[in-house]
Design an enzyme around this catalytic site. Sequence first.
Site, PDB file in Angstrom:
ATOM      1  CG  ASP A  42      -1.872   1.004   1.197  1.00  0.00           C
ATOM      2  OD1 ASP A  42      -2.422   1.438   0.286  1.00  0.00           O
ATOM      3  OD2 ASP A  42      -2.127   1.504   2.265  1.00  0.00           O
ATOM      4  CG  ASP A  44      -1.814   7.592   1.099  1.00  0.00           C
ATOM      5  OD1 ASP A  44      -0.732   8.167   0.763  1.00  0.00           O
ATOM      6  OD2 ASP A  44      -2.887   7.723   0.271  1.00  0.00           O
ATOM      7  CG  ASP A 238      -2.008   1.931   6.598  1.00  0.00           C
ATOM      8  OD1 ASP A 238      -2.265   1.612   5.203  1.00  0.00           O
ATOM      9  OD2 ASP A 238      -2.365   2.897   7.080  1.00  0.00           O
TER      10      ASP A 238
END
Length: 288
Positions: A42, A44, A238
Amino acid sequence: MGHLPDAVLRAPGPPSLNLTDLSTPLGRQMHDRKPVQSWLTDMDGVLVHEGQPVPGAPEFIKKLRASGKPFLVLTNNSIYTPRDLQARLARMGLDVPEESIWSSALATAQFLADQRPGGTAYAIGEAGLTTALHAVGYVLSDFAPDYVVLGETRTYSFEAITKAVRLINDGARFICTNPDATGPSVEGALPAAGSVAAMISKATGVEPYFVGKPNPMMMRSALNTIEAHSESTAMIGDRMDTDILCGLEAGLETILVLTGISSRTEAERYPYRPSRIVNSVADLIDEV
């Protein structure tokens, strides 16, 4: 989540894990995995956070590139083209090639090209979405289109939303790039595609098909893009509810980093687990 057509499940993978059965220790589930030969990550919360690179992220990307192993940076954000994102990452010291970026807009365009080649779509979104649709041979039209495709934009128009509602009522199929309800900004949360999709669904009674995470098709399309196998690919994320769930359902090794949304305590509340939890991508540099 809707039924995934066979056409988009080309990448091979092991049988799905039963997410509700936690009786088998995770270590025994994952111990026989092949060494990681491909990486999905990922963006961000993993590589960048609040406009700054996560410590260790530039070194991680540099090591990935030097290794020659295939990798993709994934994002649900459909606003930007890969070239735009490449430039944004470069300003933060992250040297990611344009071809190593995979967005929900690209996944959506690929999905539509597989489902209905050479079709037409009424698109609500920015250049990331419209460029991707053009690239697969789609014609953008508001005259009896095959699809209404909703993406991200910072300037949602009531007129455009009304047009989408009427086209769907007239028979257009409803597709949305991603289900995210909100997006970040320096002023706070912003309504995102998922929220606007809910409004259109309320007005039409039609639910969209979401292509982006946590739909495992996002991972499958990424695997196909780099010709990777799920058994030897790791997904770094995250968020438990998108990145980890998506990777798990696609049969990947999943690695939760603690530099974004989900904390170690929050991760324990879910009925499924990542393969492992690390502080940040800096902890993974030596594994590449």
